[in-house]
Design an enzyme around this catalytic site. Structure first.
Site, mmCIF file in Angstrom:
data_model
loop_
_atom_site.group_PDB
_atom_site.id
_atom_site.type_symbol
_atom_site.label_atom_id
_atom_site.label_comp_id
_atom_site.label_asym_id
_atom_site.label_seq_id
_atom_site.Cartn_x
_atom_site.Cartn_y
_atom_site.Cartn_z
ATOM 1 N N SER A 1 20.319 10.465 -20.643
ATOM 2 C CA SER A 1 21.242 9.511 -21.256
ATOM 3 C C SER A 1 20.663 8.114 -21.367
ATOM 4 O O SER A 1 21.212 7.285 -22.099
ATOM 5 C CB SER A 1 22.551 9.457 -20.450
ATOM 6 O OG SER A 1 22.313 9.054 -19.119
ATOM 7 N N SER A 2 19.586 7.828 -20.658
ATOM 8 C CA SER A 2 18.972 6.507 -20.727
ATOM 9 C C SER A 2 17.500 6.607 -20.369
ATOM 10 O O SER A 2 17.043 7.607 -19.819
ATOM 11 C CB SER A 2 19.680 5.533 -19.771
ATOM 12 O OG SER A 2 19.498 5.926 -18.426
ATOM 13 N N ARG B 1 14.024 3.988 -18.998
ATOM 14 C CA ARG B 1 13.679 2.716 -18.379
ATOM 15 C C ARG B 1 12.155 2.619 -18.301
ATOM 16 O O ARG B 1 11.452 3.646 -18.232
ATOM 17 C CB ARG B 1 14.281 2.592 -16.981
ATOM 18 C CG ARG B 1 13.794 3.628 -15.983
ATOM 19 C CD ARG B 1 14.643 3.700 -14.745
ATOM 20 N NE ARG B 1 16.012 4.038 -15.031
ATOM 21 C CZ ARG B 1 16.462 5.269 -15.282
ATOM 22 N NH1 ARG B 1 15.609 6.280 -15.319
ATOM 23 N NH2 ARG B 1 17.724 5.484 -15.528
ATOM 24 N N HIS C 1 7.442 15.968 -14.496
ATOM 25 C CA HIS C 1 8.810 16.455 -14.382
ATOM 26 C C HIS C 1 9.540 15.413 -13.553
ATOM 27 O O HIS C 1 9.161 15.129 -12.413
ATOM 28 C CB HIS C 1 8.803 17.811 -13.684
ATOM 29 C CG HIS C 1 10.136 18.485 -13.615
ATOM 30 N ND1 HIS C 1 11.299 17.835 -13.268
ATOM 31 C CD2 HIS C 1 10.495 19.771 -13.836
ATOM 32 C CE1 HIS C 1 12.301 18.673 -13.276
ATOM 33 N NE2 HIS C 1 11.847 19.863 -13.627
ATOM 34 N N ASP C 2 10.587 14.803 -14.095
ATOM 35 C CA ASP C 2 11.173 13.644 -13.417
ATOM 36 C C ASP C 2 11.635 13.958 -12.002
ATOM 37 O O ASP C 2 11.549 13.105 -11.107
ATOM 38 C CB ASP C 2 12.301 13.028 -14.244
ATOM 39 C CG ASP C 2 13.369 14.020 -14.683
ATOM 40 O OD1 ASP C 2 13.328 15.191 -14.271
ATOM 41 O OD2 ASP C 2 14.259 13.611 -15.461
ATOM 42 N N THR D 1 21.496 12.735 -14.579
ATOM 43 C CA THR D 1 22.243 13.568 -15.513
ATOM 44 C C THR D 1 22.428 14.971 -14.925
ATOM 45 O O THR D 1 23.509 15.560 -14.989
ATOM 46 C CB THR D 1 21.508 13.644 -16.864
ATOM 47 O OG1 THR D 1 21.367 12.325 -17.391
ATOM 48 C CG2 THR D 1 22.275 14.505 -17.850
ATOM 49 N N GLY E 1 20.092 7.875 -9.444
ATOM 50 C CA GLY E 1 21.273 7.086 -9.755
ATOM 51 C C GLY E 1 22.478 7.431 -8.914
ATOM 52 O O GLY E 1 23.280 6.561 -8.559
#
Length: 482
Positions: A21-22, A24, A241-242, A264, A415
């Site tokens: 969704s975002s 940075r 891979h985050d 997410t 987050g």
């Protein structure tokens, strides 16, 4: 490469971190003892729908990432290195004259048809026994099969996973980073690259699969003109891979921990040194993904803050301006102040994976659980976050039982670590203390792998985590008796 002198702060790097969704861009300095974030540039990431389906505007993402790099470069010295991480599953297809078209979104319905087609050729239970990877429709293997059936691969010369695509546009070679490859459904276990048997069994063209490289590989330099004149900035592969990058930055002091990476998606699991391929693990929905230095992330993937974000979108609170941001913060603060709802829903229910009508789907689950849907928005948000916490606690128990890891503490990063509701719910339902933070774990893990590759950080995974502990203020949540 020679190491920086102890205490030197001359290594400055940037992480491009892309989420569902975002996005940075984060800049930081590393001096072998601490990591100091000196700038964050955020931007929006929104999918769009056209006549073919749900897609990503990858070229806009690239422009936004470049704008972030330029803005942070203007605030300080040059970057020694840049690394890119992103979500798994999705990719861009390169034809001989550039990007074929906008990459498909992993939630597009086209895999409803390709999933059973792959299952007929490569049964999921057999694949799990061989590779430890659980079959999920969002995975690259099912998306590529959909592309093959649609004839979209006929003129393609290369498939690049999302972080590798953006790194290539920055100036890197066409490669595939191993931690992300491990989650595609087309990989050999333990980071040994693409699986030619599975590729051949599906009749996928072998030419489209790039060379696999490990995290910490320098694959090129940022193209002249993107940053300041005279800059010579390497592009370094990270754990792209985050979630792999986020787990690098889990501030654990020993092996008896579980991790929860919440953005997410919410990914819950333990770190082990082997793939776990038991029938019980497969039936419980766990998968095995490659981590840094050959570690294995044994985890369960489920919808995370996606559920809250979809509610926000439904309520018209998904804008990117100051007013929308303030409204979201106010709603979250009111949710923290609201009393516990006493209602829990199963946030692992597949009905919560698709976009649209999220509050109606939550209401359906509430009714099935014998409860009553709250009338006000703060209580709906609280219900979702408390339900996520209870779901995570169950996954921690499952991961511990299936892996044999004696989990004594849970690290909540990403987050979601900023939500006291979620952190306390995980502690309460698991009966274990929760350490929340860092919220920028993915970017920190990204930058630490770059620093290590350039000799600016010590070599072991434990050493990198020691830097995270020294650089982060953690919040501890003790379980309340129920």
């Amino acid at each position: 490469m020679p190491e920086l002198p102890l205490g030197s702060a001359t290594f400055r790097a940037a992480a491009v971190d892309l989420g569902g969704s975002s996005g940075r861009v984060v800049s930081a300095s590393v001096d072998r003892r601490r990591l100091r974030i000196d700038g964050v540039h955020r931007f929006r990431n929104r999918a769009f729908t056209d006549e073919l389906g749900l897609r990503w505007d990858a070229q806009r993402l690239f422009r936004d990432a470049v704008a972030g790099l330029r803005a942070l470069r203007a605030e300080g010295s040059g970057f020694a290195s840049v690394g890119v991480d992103a979500w798994s599953g999705d990719y861009g297809l390169l034809a001989y004259d550039g990007l074929l078209d906008a990459p498909f979104h992993q939630r597009d319905a086209r895999t409803d048809r390709s999933f059973p087609a792959v299952e007929a050729l490569l049964p999921g239970d057999q694949a799990f026994r061989e590779t430890g990877v659980t079959a999920l429709p969002i995975m690259t293997i099912y998306q590529l099969m959909a592309d093959l059936d649609a004839g979209r691969l006929d003129t393609v010369r290369r498939m690049l996973l999302m972080p590798d695509l953006l790194a290539h546009w920055l100036g890197a070679a066409e490669v595939a980073e191993a931690t992300n490859v491990s989650s595609t459904g087309l990989a050999l276990p333990y980071g040994r690259g693409w699986d030619p048997h599975r590729i051949d069994a599906l009749a996928l063209p072998s030419r489209i699969f790039p060379e696999t490289v490990l995290p910490g590989t320098i694959t090129g330099r940022v193209t002249a003109g993107i940053l300041a004149p005279g800059d010579a900035t390497d592009i370094t592969t990270v754990a792209s891979h985050d979630t792999a990058s986020a787990v690098v930055a889990v501030p654990a002091g020993d092996e008896n921990f579980a991790f929860v990476s919440c953005g997410t998606w919410i990914l819950t699991g333990v770190e082990v040194d082997r793939i776990i391929t038991s029938d019980r693990a497969r039936e419980a929905g766990f998968t095995n993904e490659l981590g840094l230095d050959g570690t294995v992330r044994f985890l369960r993937i489920a919808a995370g803050l996606w559920i809250v974000n979809e509610c926000m979108r439904e309520w018209g609170l998904d804008g990117w301006g100051a007013r929308s941001t303030a409204a979201r913060r106010e709603l979250l603060a009111r949710a923290e102040a609201a009393p516990a709802t006493g209602i829990l829903v199963d946030t692992g229910d597949p009905r919560l994976l698709r976009p649209g009508q999220m509050t109606a789907r939550i209401a359906e689950l509430v009714a099935e659980a014998g409860g009553r849907m709250p009338d006000d928005r703060p209580s709906v948000v609280r219900l979702v976050l408390e339900s996520l916490g209870a779901f995570v606690a169950r996954q921690v128990d499952e991961a511990a039982a299936l892996s044999g890891v004696d989990v004594r503490v849970i690290h909540l990063v990403g987050g979601g670590s900023e939500s006291p509701i979620l952190a306390q719910a995980v502690a309460d339902w698991s009966g274990r203390p929760v350490l929340a933070g860092p919220s920028e774990a993915t970017s920190m893990g990204n930058i630490l792998v770059q620093a290590r590759a350039h000799g600016a950080a010590p070599g072991g995974l434990g050493d990198l985590r020691r830097i995270v502990r020294a650089s982060t203020e953690l919040r501890r949540y003790e379980p309340n008796r129920r």
